[in-house]
Design an enzyme around this catalytic site. Structure first.
Site: not given
Ligand SMILES: Cc1cc2nc3c(=O)[nH]c(=O)nc-3n(C[C@H](O)[C@H](O)[C@H](O)COP(=O)(O)O)c2cc1C
Length: 378
Positions: A45, A150, A152-153, A190
Site C-alpha cells: 500500500k 505513485n 496515479s492516485c 505507476k
Molecule cells: C480500495 C483501493 C485502494 C487502493 N489504493 C491504492 C494505493 O494506495 N496505491 C496505488 O498505487 N493504487 C491503489 N489502488 C489501485 C490498485 O492498486 C489497482 O491499480 C486498481 O484497483 C486496478 O486493479 P484491479 O482492477 O485489479 O482492481 C487502490 C485500489 C482500491 C480498490
C-alpha cells in the site's frame, strides 16, 4: 523444461503474479498471508510522509450488475455479477517508521518473494523531492526489492501529488530522476490512465530513468445515484467526490492503455493491472508485452488477499505453458508481446472491398491522388 519464474527489471519473481498496492497489501499480516498463498510478489500500500486522514465511513465498495436488467448498483442482491470496485481511499495511514521494521520482517520471512515499496510525496519544491528520496532510501534499506512511484492516485486534493504528477510530463521526469539519484533498486512508475496520451507521460518517466511503467491505476469515476433516495450510493452527508473504478469494468480500457504503451516502447518493461481475476485476463496483458501483472479487486473479494485467485492463476499459468510447450513456449519470455503487433490503425484492417475505403478522406482522382489508405493513420 517449463519455468514459471520470470525476471522483470532485473528482479527474479517465482511467478509473474503480484498483489497491487491497495488494501490487500496494507499490513504485515496480509502480506505474509499473501506469500503463504503463493503470490510471487507484492506492491505495498502506498507509503508517504504527509498526514493521511480518510473520509468517514466506507472507503471502497463493489458494484454489481444484474443479468436480466443490466442494472449496475452497489446494493447487494442475488445472482448479480461483479462489475467493478469503486474507492476513494487515500494512501496508507501508517507512517514510514511503522512500515520499515515490517518490510524487514517480511523479507526475512520470505527472502525469495518480491516486495516492491509503493511510495508517494509531493513535487512542488525541492523539499518534496527530498521526501521521495527519504522514502526510497528508507524502504530499500529495510529490504524492499524495488520501488513503485505513485503518479496515479486519482483522488488527491494536492496539485503536486498522485495523478496530478502523472498528468504532467515535466513532473514525471523530475520526480523519477530525483528517486533514481537515491535508488539502488529498480524504480517503476505507476501512471494514471486519465490523460490524453499515456505514451507522453511514460516517455517522460523513461527519460527520468524509470525501469518500468505500471498501468492502470483506477479510472476517475462517480458512484451511481440511487433512484429511490436520489443520493449517491456512497456519500458522506450527501456529498461525494471523484473516486477510482477498478475490476472487470476497466479491463478493456486498461488493455487499450497497455497496448499504446507497449507498442510505443517495445523494448521497455511494463507491469499490467486492471480487471485481472484469472489467467485468461492476465494472458491478454502478457501477449501485449507485460512482464508481470498485478491484482487488486479480485483479491479484495477473496479473503482480502486472494488465496484462491493466486492458486488458480498459478495453476492455469502452468497449464498454459504445458499446452504450448510444443511451440517452444517454456517461459513467459517465449510468448511475451507476441500479439502486440495485432493492434493497428483502422486503415490497416481488411474490409469487404478495400478500394472503397480511403481512411475516411474523400477519394481524390487523377494526379493528386494521395498515398494508399493503408499508409495513413486516420
Ligand atoms: C480500495 C483501493 C485502494 C487502493 N489504493 C491504492 C494505493 O494506495 N496505491 C496505488 O498505487 N493504487 C491503489 N489502488 C489501485 C490498485 O492498486 C489497482 O491499480 C486498481 O484497483 C486496478 O486493479 P484491479 O482492477 O485489479 O482492481 C487502490 C485500489 C482500491 C480498490
Amino acid at each position: 523444461m517449463i519455468d514459471v519464474s520470470t525476471t522483470f527489471t532485473g528482479i527474479t519473481f517465482p511467478n509473474p503474479f503480484l498483489l497491487s498496492s491497495a488494501p490487500p497489501t496494507e499490513s504485515e499480516s496480509n502480506i505474509l498471508r499473501a506469500f503463504e498463498a503463493g503470490w510471487g510478489g507484492v506492491v505495498t500500500k502506498t507509503i508517504g510522509l504527509h498526514p493521511v486522514v480518510n473520509v468517514y465511513g466506507a472507503k471502497a465498495k463493489f458494484m454489481r450488475t444484474s443479468p436480466d436488467t443490466a442494472t449496475v448498483s452497489m446494493k447487494k442482491r442475488p445472482d448479480a455479477a461483479l462489475h467493478s470496485s469503486w474507492n476513494w481511499e487515500l494512501i496508507s495511514d501508517k507512517p514510514l517508521d511503522w512500515w520499515e521494521p515490517r518490510i524487514r520482517r517480511i523479507k526475512d520471512a520470505f527472502p525469495g518473494r518480491v516486495l516492491i515499496a509503493s511510495i508517494m510525496a509531493g513535487s512542488g519544491n525541492d523539499k518534496e523531492l527530498g521526501h521521495w528520496q527519504t522514502l526510497a532510501k528508507a524502504c530499500q534499506a529495510a529490504g524492499a526489492d524495488g520501488l513503485e512511484l505513485n503518479f496515479s492516485c486519482p483522488h488527491m486534493d494536492r496539485k503536486d501529488m498522485g495523478s496530478n504528477i502523472g498528468k504532467d510530463q515535466g513532473l514525471c521526469s523530475v520526480v523519477t530522476e530525483a528517486v533514481k539519484e537515491a535508488a539502488t533498486v529498480p524504480v517503476w512508475c505507476k501512471l494514471t490512465p486519465a490523460t490524453a496520451d499515456i505514451v507522453v507521460e511514460a516517455g517522460a518517466c523513461f527519460r527520468g530513468g524509470a525501469d518500468a511503467i505500471v498501468s492502470s491505476n483506477t479510472f476517475p469515476s462517480l458512484p451511481l445515484i440511487d433512484p429511490e433516495t436520489l443520493d449517491f450510493e456512497i456519500n458522506v452527508d450527501g456529498l461525494v467526490s471523484s473516486g477510482g473504478l477498478g475490476g472487470p469494468a476497466i479491463l478493456p480500457l486498461a488493455l487499450a492503455k497497455m497496448a499504446q504503451l507497449t507498442t510505443a516502447f517495445p523494448d521497455k518493461s511494463f507491469s499490467g493491472i486492471g480487471g485481472i481475476t484469472d489467467m485468461s485476463q492476465a494472458l491478454s496483458y502478457f501477449l501485449l508485452g507485460c512482464g508481470t501483472v498485478q491484482v487488486c479487486t479480485a483479491a479484495m473479494l477473496d479473503h482480502a488477499i486472494g488465496p484462491n485467485v493466486i492458486k488458480r492463476l498459478n495453476q492455469e499459468y502452468r497449464e498454459f505453458l504445458e499446452k504450448h510447450e510444443s511451440r517452444g513456449w517454456n517461459s513467459l519470455e517465449d510468448f511475451r508481446g507476441s500479439r502486440r503487433d495485432r493492434v493497428v490503425p483502422q486503415s490497416a484492417i481488411r474490409r469487404p472491398n478495400p478500394s472503397d475505403y480511403n481512411a475516411g478522406y474523400d477519394v481524390v482522382e487523377g494526379y493528386a491522388a494521395p498515398e494508399p489508405a493503408s499508409a495513413r493513420t486516420a
